[in-house]
Design a protein around this motif. Structure first.
Motif, mmCIF file in Angstrom:
data_model
loop_
_atom_site.group_PDB
_atom_site.id
_atom_site.type_symbol
_atom_site.label_atom_id
_atom_site.label_comp_id
_atom_site.label_asym_id
_atom_site.label_seq_id
_atom_site.Cartn_x
_atom_site.Cartn_y
_atom_site.Cartn_z
ATOM 1 N N LEU A 94 -2.185 -8.836 -21.547
ATOM 2 C CA LEU A 94 -2.613 -7.725 -20.684
ATOM 3 C C LEU A 94 -4.067 -7.831 -20.255
ATOM 4 N N GLY A 95 -4.841 -8.666 -20.926
ATOM 5 C CA GLY A 95 -6.232 -8.871 -20.520
ATOM 6 C C GLY A 95 -7.188 -7.759 -20.919
ATOM 7 N N LEU A 96 -6.826 -6.999 -21.947
ATOM 8 C CA LEU A 96 -7.703 -5.923 -22.416
ATOM 9 C C LEU A 96 -8.733 -6.461 -23.401
ATOM 10 N N ARG A 97 -9.848 -5.772 -23.495
ATOM 11 C CA ARG A 97 -10.812 -6.085 -24.552
ATOM 12 C C ARG A 97 -10.313 -5.393 -25.814
ATOM 13 N N VAL A 98 -10.129 -6.177 -26.864
ATOM 14 C CA VAL A 98 -9.581 -5.680 -28.124
ATOM 15 C C VAL A 98 -10.536 -6.054 -29.250
ATOM 16 N N THR A 99 -10.872 -5.078 -30.076
ATOM 17 C CA THR A 99 -11.639 -5.378 -31.282
ATOM 18 C C THR A 99 -10.766 -5.065 -32.486
ATOM 19 N N ARG A 100 -11.118 -5.716 -33.601
ATOM 20 C CA ARG A 100 -10.317 -5.602 -34.822
ATOM 21 C C ARG A 100 -11.228 -5.261 -35.982
ATOM 22 N N ASP A 101 -10.762 -4.367 -36.844
ATOM 23 C CA ASP A 101 -11.493 -4.001 -38.043
ATOM 24 C C ASP A 101 -10.634 -4.339 -39.252
ATOM 25 N N ASP A 102 -10.861 -5.525 -39.813
ATOM 26 C CA ASP A 102 -10.062 -5.956 -40.957
ATOM 27 C C ASP A 102 -10.381 -5.145 -42.214
ATOM 28 N N ALA A 103 -11.570 -4.548 -42.279
ATOM 29 C CA ALA A 103 -11.901 -3.687 -43.414
ATOM 30 C C ALA A 103 -11.016 -2.431 -43.426
ATOM 31 N N MET A 104 -10.449 -2.116 -42.258
ATOM 32 C CA MET A 104 -9.557 -0.955 -42.136
ATOM 33 C C MET A 104 -8.095 -1.409 -42.038
ATOM 34 N N GLY A 105 -7.787 -2.564 -42.592
ATOM 35 C CA GLY A 105 -6.408 -3.039 -42.636
ATOM 36 C C GLY A 105 -5.925 -3.691 -41.359
ATOM 37 N N GLY A 106 -6.848 -4.132 -40.519
ATOM 38 C CA GLY A 106 -6.456 -4.781 -39.272
ATOM 39 C C GLY A 106 -6.353 -3.813 -38.111
ATOM 40 N N LEU A 107 -6.983 -2.666 -38.224
ATOM 41 C CA LEU A 107 -6.985 -1.666 -37.160
ATOM 42 C C LEU A 107 -7.524 -2.283 -35.875
ATOM 43 N N LEU A 108 -6.789 -2.111 -34.775
ATOM 44 C CA LEU A 108 -7.220 -2.607 -33.476
ATOM 45 C C LEU A 108 -7.729 -1.448 -32.632
ATOM 46 N N THR A 109 -8.707 -1.731 -31.800
ATOM 47 C CA THR A 109 -9.150 -0.768 -30.796
ATOM 48 C C THR A 109 -8.993 -1.422 -29.440
ATOM 49 N N LEU A 110 -8.220 -0.758 -28.562
ATOM 50 C CA LEU A 110 -8.088 -1.192 -27.180
ATOM 51 C C LEU A 110 -9.184 -0.484 -26.401
ATOM 52 N N HIS A 111 -10.034 -1.243 -25.752
ATOM 53 C CA HIS A 111 -11.145 -0.671 -24.995
ATOM 54 C C HIS A 111 -10.732 -0.575 -23.533
ATOM 55 N N LEU A 112 -10.400 0.630 -23.120
ATOM 56 C CA LEU A 112 -9.908 0.873 -21.770
ATOM 57 C C LEU A 112 -11.042 1.319 -20.860
ATOM 58 N N ALA A 113 -10.841 1.161 -19.568
ATOM 59 C CA ALA A 113 -11.832 1.609 -18.586
ATOM 60 C C ALA A 113 -12.116 3.096 -18.792
ATOM 61 N N ASP A 124 -14.307 4.218 -20.892
ATOM 62 C CA ASP A 124 -14.710 4.414 -22.282
ATOM 63 C C ASP A 124 -13.715 5.298 -23.044
ATOM 64 N N ARG A 125 -12.429 4.962 -22.897
ATOM 65 C CA ARG A 125 -11.372 5.713 -23.565
ATOM 66 C C ARG A 125 -10.659 4.786 -24.536
ATOM 67 N N PRO A 126 -11.125 4.682 -25.757
ATOM 68 C CA PRO A 126 -10.480 3.784 -26.720
ATOM 69 C C PRO A 126 -9.113 4.302 -27.164
ATOM 70 N N VAL A 127 -8.252 3.369 -27.507
ATOM 71 C CA VAL A 127 -6.949 3.680 -28.087
ATOM 72 C C VAL A 127 -6.844 2.868 -29.373
ATOM 73 N N LEU A 128 -6.493 3.542 -30.459
ATOM 74 C CA LEU A 128 -6.328 2.854 -31.739
ATOM 75 C C LEU A 128 -4.899 2.349 -31.879
ATOM 76 N N VAL A 129 -4.774 1.138 -32.384
ATOM 77 C CA VAL A 129 -3.474 0.554 -32.687
ATOM 78 C C VAL A 129 -3.534 0.184 -34.162
#
Length: 126
Positions: free
Chosen positions: A27-46, A48-53
């Motif tokens: 999909l070409g989204l910017r995605v960050t990952r927080d392995d300290a939180m069990g692999g929590l992903l944040t989708l960074h949408l236009a 500035d509306r993040p979505v947690l996965v």
């Protein structure tokens, strides 16, 4: 009470590695990952509306659309995503064309799922 709260949404997946590849590479989204939180992903949408996965061992896909992507041209977007391996869903009783696009029954829209089965859409902007 929440009028100025910067609320955000989230949904679960059964495999965050697979989800990360799909959201970033397909999909070409910017995605960050927080392995300290069990692999929590944040989708960074236009806008500035993040979505947690988040990972969930007993994940069950949502039976409704969890994320809508407004686009200028649904046909072109469907063609591009299809070329990237995305399959568009067909729903019984919905007037969809051979590409899976529904027209003339509300906004032009097409649905697809992420690797965990969560429903997404591309929807034409007015």
């Amino acid at each position: 009470m929440f009028a100025d709260s910067r609320a955000f949404s989230g949904f679960s997946v059964d495999d965050t590695d697979q989800a990360q590849r799909f959201y970033a590479d397909t999909l070409g989204l910017r995605v960050t990952r927080d392995d300290a939180m069990g692999g929590l992903l944040t989708l960074h949408l236009a806008g500035d509306r993040p979505v947690l996965v988040y990972p969930k061992a007993d994940h069950a896909p949502a039976s409704y659309t969890v994320l809508n992507f407004p686009v200028e041209d649904v046909d072109a977007t469907v063609e591009e995503l299809t070329a990237r391996g995305v399959t568009f869903a067909r729903y019984e009783g919905m007037p969809q064309d051979e590409k899976g696009i529904m027209r003339g029954n509300g906004p032009t829209i097409a649905w697809f799922t992420d690797p965990a089965g969560n429903i997404m859409s591309v929807i034409e902007q007015s």
